[in-house]
Design an enzyme around this catalytic site. Structure first.
Site, PDB file in Angstrom:
ATOM      1  N   HIS A 297      -3.525  12.748  -1.875  1.00 32.43           N
ATOM      2  CA  HIS A 297      -3.166  11.445  -1.313  1.00 32.43           C
ATOM      3  C   HIS A 297      -1.971  11.681  -0.396  1.00 32.43           C
ATOM      4  O   HIS A 297      -0.886  12.025  -0.850  1.00 32.43           O
ATOM      5  CB  HIS A 297      -2.800  10.463  -2.425  1.00 32.43           C
ATOM      6  CG  HIS A 297      -2.333   9.121  -1.915  1.00 32.43           C
ATOM      7  ND1 HIS A 297      -3.016   7.953  -2.149  1.00 32.43           N
ATOM      8  CD2 HIS A 297      -1.260   8.775  -1.157  1.00 32.43           C
ATOM      9  CE1 HIS A 297      -2.384   6.946  -1.564  1.00 32.43           C
ATOM     10  NE2 HIS A 297      -1.311   7.424  -0.955  1.00 32.43           N
TER      11      HIS A 297
ATOM     12  N   GLU B 102      -2.647   4.995   4.380  1.00 30.85           N
ATOM     13  CA  GLU B 102      -2.966   5.965   3.335  1.00 30.85           C
ATOM     14  C   GLU B 102      -4.221   6.745   3.723  1.00 30.85           C
ATOM     15  O   GLU B 102      -5.213   6.162   4.166  1.00 30.85           O
ATOM     16  CB  GLU B 102      -3.195   5.253   2.003  1.00 30.85           C
ATOM     17  CG  GLU B 102      -1.951   4.535   1.499  1.00 30.85           C
ATOM     18  CD  GLU B 102      -2.114   3.960   0.102  1.00 30.85           C
ATOM     19  OE1 GLU B 102      -1.101   3.824  -0.592  1.00 30.85           O
ATOM     20  OE2 GLU B 102      -3.258   3.645  -0.299  1.00 30.85           O
TER      21      GLU B 102
ATOM     22  N   ARG C 250       3.287  -3.512   4.341  1.00 31.57           N
ATOM     23  CA  ARG C 250       4.561  -3.914   3.735  1.00 31.57           C
ATOM     24  C   ARG C 250       5.433  -2.684   3.559  1.00 31.57           C
ATOM     25  O   ARG C 250       4.999  -1.565   3.824  1.00 31.57           O
ATOM     26  CB  ARG C 250       4.300  -4.525   2.368  1.00 31.57           C
ATOM     27  CG  ARG C 250       3.505  -3.553   1.494  1.00 31.57           C
ATOM     28  CD  ARG C 250       3.409  -3.980   0.072  1.00 31.57           C
ATOM     29  NE  ARG C 250       2.351  -3.278  -0.634  1.00 31.57           N
ATOM     30  CZ  ARG C 250       2.453  -2.052  -1.146  1.00 31.57           C
ATOM     31  NH1 ARG C 250       3.577  -1.371  -1.011  1.00 31.57           N
ATOM     32  NH2 ARG C 250       1.446  -1.498  -1.779  1.00 31.57           N
TER      33      ARG C 250
END
Lengths: 505, 174
Positions: A210, A277, A294
């Site tokens: 990730h 992401e 955000r």
């Protein structure tokens, strides 16, 4: 654009305090809001003004749009910072703030909407030339259709909620026979969590990392990428440890991923701080996962290696000023690691714990940053998430940062409730972590051995002695010695007992 | 006075003899000095010159503490000779989680009940899922057995310590 001199911070805990600190450094006044459970929380005491917004449950307080906007109006704020979680990614809130004549410190509501619908986000990314995880770009109507798509993609696949996030409404499906039941389960969970049961299909990638890219965009047309964060150490899609930069990125790959991220942000007219992401495969192939519109929990690791205060930049961007990020600073310097210190017991399946923080000794010294939201005497309740603080370190190299984190974790003392501290310490000492061999299955693979509850050999003897001496102290307190032996001043029961016994000899 | 100390789940019991400013651990003598750090739950131990800072939180029951040292949190129990003797005579020693009833570890909402009464379960089988702090927490059978009673239903709010499921297993006694 309106001059901003006072900001309402529509959040609690460590992120509220983080935002208030940024306000003060920008010479802005901060207004805190608090539920009944947070009357004495640090963020309330740190702000210039504080407004009660209701009972402890978040739906009655931190999620109450009307109360928050009223609090901002009644205290003369010009802007609202939503932090992360709560209302930060709710487009209706961004809209309501704007309609009230206030500045929402975040992206335009349209960007939140575009990225909040996961299939729309996938369609937009495809159009912008950003690679997405293979799968459908529309919701699938039924299990039969899902089965067709899954067969086309090849098993295993993930069923994901269109309105999703945080792992809710998500199911991993290994083979066709499991699909029907998994489809129903994902739909039901999505409906309960988001009020919308739509589900789409994605190929399940084997052991990716990730890796996410931080972007900042101002109202003067600039969009910059502040490099990556590696957040592969997760538990049920909740990140536990993050670092920047990632050992898996060469400067060339960083450039390619940064370009994809700025293209993604640009395609939705993004303004402010946001995060794209990606899942990164072993061969350097990366796929868009989602965009968080955000401020991110783990923003500090980027701040430390890029020398940028992301929250202060958010405040400046909201006031219509150009960001202070210069092209020359867009390379990472050194290495930063963050550990999320939560009130979860790693030796008991990370079960959340509640209770009063009886004592807290915060680590300090070179290269250590503590972003906390709870202080000694505060109670950790079940009403909100279990994050006590983020412990962040910086070092010249990854190895130095790991050594520093280990040192800081050993300094940290938390008494009163179990925390994730020991887990982090064990990860810092784990060889594959030290070599940077990470992917999102790290915890599943390494966790069980890591968390075998064996105390370290070197602490066994001192702990046994402390236990015996404490028992001796307890016994001495329970059975008072003869009057003549009783001292008038008792610095420590056991020290006294030792002195008495010494005298008798 | 001699104490029998159990550290976490380690199998061996350490014998610690306290005598004035000296202790002996499993027969080996050390100089020891323990001082409470004023205004904190911290103790500082000097053990043969080694410096240790230990956080101590009293546990449930005499002689039990949760100790914090170098970032780890470890449960200890120290019993004196007489107590140990009594425990040996009655053929049992205090054991953590000896009960066959799984209790709610925190307040929360029951979102799933995976078993029914009379059902046979393996160790580690999911029994109940309680949602708290935004997370679903699976509570599993600590050992194999038969579900004797399900105390809760889906949708029920439970307090910390509320009984959830009772699992009877033959090896529980003793």
């Amino acid at each position: 654009m309106a001059e901003i001199s006072r900001v309402l911070v529509a959040n609690r805990g460590e992120i509220a305090l983080r935002i208030i600190r940024a306000c003060h450094e920008e010479r802005l006044e901060a207004v805190a809001v608090y539920s009944q459970a947070d009357r004495l929380s640090p963020h309330v005491r740190a702000a210039e003004l504080a407004v009660p917004i209701g009972p402890a449950p978040a739906v009655d307080s931190y999620l109450n749009m009307g109360r928050l906007i009223e609090a901002a109006r009644s205290t003369g704020c010009q802007a609202i910072h939503p932090g992360y979680g709560f209302l930060s990614e709710r487009a209706p809130f961004a809209d309501a703030v704007a309609r009230a004549g206030l500045v929402f410190i975040g992206p335009p509501a349209a960007a939140i909407v575009a990225m909040g619908d996961k299939t729309e986000a996938r369609r937009r990314m495809q159009a912008a030339g950003v690679p997405i995880v293979p799968g459908t770009t529309q919701a699938v109507s039924d299990a039969k259709r899902a089965r067709y798509e899954a067969t086309r993609l090849g098993f295993p696949v993930l069923l994901k909620a269109v309105a999703g996030g945080g792992g809710k409404g998500m199911r991993l499906v290994h083979e066709p026979a499991e699909l029907e039941a998994a489809f129903q389960a994902a739909q039901g969970e999505a409906l309960r969590a988001f009020g919308a049961g739509d589900v789409y299909v994605e190929k399940y990638l084997q052991r990716p990392r990730h890796v996410e890219i931080q972007v900042l965009a101002d109202t003067h047309g600039r969009v910059v990428a502040l490099g990556e964060r590696e957040c592969s150490i997760q538990r049920r899609h909740q990140k536990l440890i993050e670092e920047a930069p990632s050992v898996a990125l060469s400067p060339a790959l960083r450039r390619r991923m940064s370009e994809a991220a700025t293209a993604a942000a640009g395609s939705v007219g993004y303004v402010g701080a946001g995060t794209i992401e990606f899942l990164l495969g072993p061969g350097g192939e990366f796929h868009f996962l989602e965009m968080n519109t955000r401020l991110q929990v783990e923003h500090p690791v980027t701040e430390l290696v890029y020398g940028v205060d992301i929250v202060r930049e958010q405040l400046r961007i909201a006031a219509g000023k150009p960001m202070r990020v210069h092209a020359g600073t867009l390379n990472p310097r050194g290495h930063a690691i963050e550990c999320r210190i939560t009130s979860e017991d790693p030796f008991n399946d990370f079960l959340p714990a509640t209770g009063v923080l009886r004592y807290l000794r915060v680590p300090s010294g070179p290269g250590v940053r503590w972003d906390g939201g709870v202080e000694q005497g505060n109670e950790v309740t079940l009403f909100y998430d279990p994050l006590i603080a983020k412990l962040i370190v910086w070092g010249d190299t990854r190895e130095i940062a790991i050594q520093r984190m280990r040192r800081a974790l050993r300094e940290l003392v938390i008494v009163g409730l179990p925390t994730s501290q020991a887990f982090h310490l064990r990860v810092m000492e784990e060889p594959t972590f030290q070599r940077g061999e990470l992917d999102i299955t790290y915890l599943e693979r390494v966790g069980p051995a890591l968390l075998a509850p064996e105390p370290r050999a070197e602490v066994v003897r001192p702990l046994a002695v402390v236990a015996a001496l404490l028992a001796e102290e307890q016994r001495a307190a329970a059975v008072p010695p003869p009057l003549s032996d009783r001292p008038t001043v008792r610095p420590s029961g056991w020290v006294d007992a030792a002195v008495r016994e010494g005298l008798r000899e | 006075m001699k104490y029998f100390v159990r550290i976490a789940d380690l199998p061996q019991i350490l014998e610690v003899e306290v005598e004035g400013g000296r202790v002996s651990v499993a027969g080996a003598p050390y100089e020891a000095h323990l001082a409470a750090v004023p205004g904190t739950p911290l103790y500082h131990l000097l053990l043969a010159g080694e410096s240790w800072t230990v956080a101590a939180q009293p546990g449930e029951g005499i002689g039990r503490w949760t100790l914090g040292v170098v970032g780890e949190r470890i449960e200890v129990e120290a019993v004196d000779e007489r107590t140990r003797h009594v425990q040996e005579l009655t053929g049992r020693r205090p054991v953590r989680a000896a009960s066959g009833t799984i209790q709610a570890p925190m307040p929360g909402l029951v979102v799933r009940v995976a078993v029914t009464e009379g059902q046979r379960v393996e160790a580690g089988a999911e029994l109940v899922v309680v949602e708290a702090m935004k997370m679903e927490n699976q509570l599993r059978a600590p050992r194999a057995g038969v579900v004797a009673k399900v105390h809760v239903a889906v949708g029920e709010a439970v307090e910390k310590g509320a009984p959830l499921v009772t699992v009877e297993s033959p090896e529980l006694s003793g």
